[in-house]
Structure formats: structure tokens, C-alpha cells
Write an enzyme that holds these catalytic residues in place. Structure first.
Site, PDB file in Angstrom:
ATOM      1  N   ARG A   1       0.667  -1.283  -0.112  1.00  0.00           N
ATOM      2  CA  ARG A   1      -0.073  -0.062  -0.081  1.00  0.00           C
ATOM      3  C   ARG A   1       0.893   1.113   0.109  1.00  0.00           C
ATOM      4  O   ARG A   1       0.226   2.550  -0.377  1.00  0.00           O
ATOM      5  CB  ARG A   1      -1.131  -0.287   1.211  1.00  0.00           C
ATOM      6  CG  ARG A   1      -2.015  -1.082   1.278  1.00  0.00           C
ATOM      7  CD  ARG A   1      -2.941  -0.949   2.123  1.00  0.00           C
ATOM      8  NE  ARG A   1      -4.209  -2.204   1.873  1.00  0.00           N
ATOM      9  CZ  ARG A   1      -5.245  -2.302   2.666  1.00  0.00           C
ATOM     10  NH1 ARG A   1      -5.206  -1.312   3.621  1.00  0.00           N
ATOM     11  NH2 ARG A   1      -5.882  -3.035   2.418  1.00  0.00           N
TER      12      ARG A   1
ATOM     13  N   ASP B   1     -15.892   8.430   8.320  1.00  0.00           N
ATOM     14  CA  ASP B   1     -14.650   7.511   7.921  1.00  0.00           C
ATOM     15  C   ASP B   1     -13.322   8.351   8.181  1.00  0.00           C
ATOM     16  O   ASP B   1     -13.246   9.590   8.220  1.00  0.00           O
ATOM     17  CB  ASP B   1     -14.705   7.098   6.560  1.00  0.00           C
ATOM     18  CG  ASP B   1     -13.708   5.828   6.488  1.00  0.00           C
ATOM     19  OD1 ASP B   1     -14.415   4.534   6.595  1.00  0.00           O
ATOM     20  OD2 ASP B   1     -12.557   5.668   6.376  1.00  0.00           O
TER      21      ASP B   1
END
Length: 275
Positions: free
Chosen positions: A42, A143
Site C-alpha cells: 500500500r 470515515d
């Protein structure tokens, strides 16, 4: 002939430990040993974009006071996998058990507390729109990732995402994209207007969001340690209306975690009405 490779930059044990500690401190998410390949997968592209040659250089960057790159790192490291009508039993429970018992004199409020790209929040909105056509209701999605919050606000999804939405709801609340939006579907404006998305960190005090009748927090606490879970549940309980429900994933349980929330059925917990 020279062959170039794009193997991810290697990460040392100490670098992984520091990145794990950083994520834990900022989000409550615990990266256990064995997740090194996930971190490399990532972050590698981001290191290349920044012209950095090691994770040590990246950690030095993140350590700078008020460094905005920390938000980018959190965006990349947090998991954001979801889809419409995931674990449909929860939406059946919402429609069949919660909504019929809701006081008619109070707007119904639902919080998708780790809303990712918005599918959960919009699914709940479809259920509420059907069950409460003439009553006030609101869905709030939050979020920690600014990137997925922005995506959720747009309400645009690959057309394949429609496969899990029941056809009557798909026809009523979604629109097929045309021209530059070919291959996409859009949540209808009248539904999108009832859903608010906000970037927020569950580790912070979020009482400013108000109280809710239902809080969805699914597939999140599996990443938290016991102390983080206990502190989070205390905050969530305070944000539930008396008699309100907390819904976690079917693969999760609060067993062994101190809380006044009472188990109603697997993965569904309720704040006592007199608390």
C-alpha cells in the site's frame, strides 16, 4: 539489455513496528506482525511518488509537526472494502424490528460509523426511505479516510455494484450512467440529499454528531485491542438514544468486553432504555 523491476521497497522490522504504532496511535487500528507485505503493497507507490528510497525516510517525513502526509498514509493503510446490502440480515432487522418500534414524534437517525465509500450508508438510506416515506430521517456516514469520504459524497459506483441491490430499490434509487459516466451508476439525488458524509476519527470525541437510534460499526473492532474497544464502546453508548442499537459484523462479538450494551441477537446490541 537491462531489465528493471518494480518490487516493493523492503521494510525492516523496526520500520514496520513504527508504522504500526503510528497507525494504532492515530486510528486505534492494530497491525500485527505478518502484515508487512500489506504495508509494502500500500505504501510502495507513494514512496516512489515522493522520491523516497526507504520507509525510514517516509517515517522521518511523517514525524514532522503538522505534516499533511500523515493523512495520506492513513488513507492508504486503512481497509475500505464494502458493498451494498452486505450482511443483509442487519437491514432486515432494521426494517422489521427497529423501525416499527421507533417513536413517531422523533426523527430517526442512523450512523454508519466506518462508512468507507458509502455503500453501507446508502443501503441503510434505501431501507429508511422505504419504511419511513412520510417521516423525517437522516443517515450520517463517517470515515477516517478523506479519500473514501469524498468518494462516498459523489455517490458514483461501478455498474457491477448494482448486482446486490434488490431490483425494485435499484430502479427507484439508482441511475445508470451515460456518456462520460458509462459503466457507472449513481445514487439518486433525492436519496443522496438525506445522507451526510464527514471525515471523522473514531478515536476522537464525536458527541458533536448528536445521538443516534442505530449505529452500524461493522468489520472495524476486529482491528482494535481490548482497551481501545472498551473506550470506543463507552463513547458509542453515550451517543445512542436509550433503547438504541449498535450493530457489529456477524463475525464480531463484544464477549469479554466490558459494556452495558445488551445482546439482542448475534451481532446486535441494545442500550438499555433506562440508562
Amino acid at each position: 539489455m537491462t531489465v528493471t523491476t518494480n518490487h516493493p521497497k523492503p521494510i525492516t522490522r523496526s520500520e514496520f513496528a513504527e508504522i504500526s504504532e503510528l497507525l494504532l496511535r492515530r486510528t486505534g487500528i492494530r497491525l500485527t506482525p505478518g502484515k508487512e507485505s500489506l504495508v509494502m503493497g500500500r505504501l510502495d507507490k507513494r514512496l516512489r511518488q515522493l522520491g523516497l528510497t526507504s520507509y525510514r525516510e517516509y517515517l522521518d517525513l511523517l514525524a514532522r509537526p503538522e505534516e499533511p502526509e500523515i493523512h495520506q498514509a492513513i488513507d492508504l493503510l486503512t481497509t475500505n472494502e464494502t458493498f451494498f446490502f452486505r450482511e443483509p440480515r442487519h437491514f432486515d432487522y432494521l426494517r422489521e424490528e427497529v423501525l416499527p418500534a421507533h417513536p413517531p414524534n422523533r426523527p430517526f437517525r442512523l450512523w454508519s460509523a466506518a462508512s468507507s465509500s458509502g455503500e453501507e450508508a446508502y443501503t441503510a438510506a434505501m431501507v429508511l426511505a422505504e419504511a419511513l416515506p412520510n417521516a423525517p430521517w437522516e443517515v450520517v456516514g463517517t470515515d477516517v479516510s478523506a479519500r473514501v469520504v469524498a468518494s462516498a459524497q459523489r455517490g458514483l459506483y461501478p455498474i457491477a455494484a448494482a448486482e446486490r441491490i434488490p431490483m425494485p430499490l435499484l430502479r427507484r434509487y439508482c441511475r445508470k450512467g451515460r456518456e462520460e459516466y458509462t459503466g457507472l451508476m449513481a445514487v439518486a439525488p433525492e436519496l443522496r440529499s438525506r445522507v451526510t458524509f464527514v471525515r471523522a476519527n473514531l478515536m476522537n470525541n464525536l458527541e458533536g454528531l448528536g445521538r443516534f437510534d442505530v449505529i452500524f460499526l461493522r468489520n472495524v473492532m476486529i482491528y482494535f485491542g481490548p482497551e481501545t474497544k472498551i473506550a470506543l464502546l463507552e463513547r458509542l453508548e453515550a451517543m445512542l438514544q436509550p433503547g438504541g442499537h449498535l450493530i457489529v459484523s456477524l463475525s464480531e462479538t463484544l464477549k469479554g468486553v466490558t459494556s452495558r450494551l445488551q445482546l439482542v441477537e448475534p451481532s446486535v446490541y441494545q442500550r438499555p432504555a433506562d440508562v
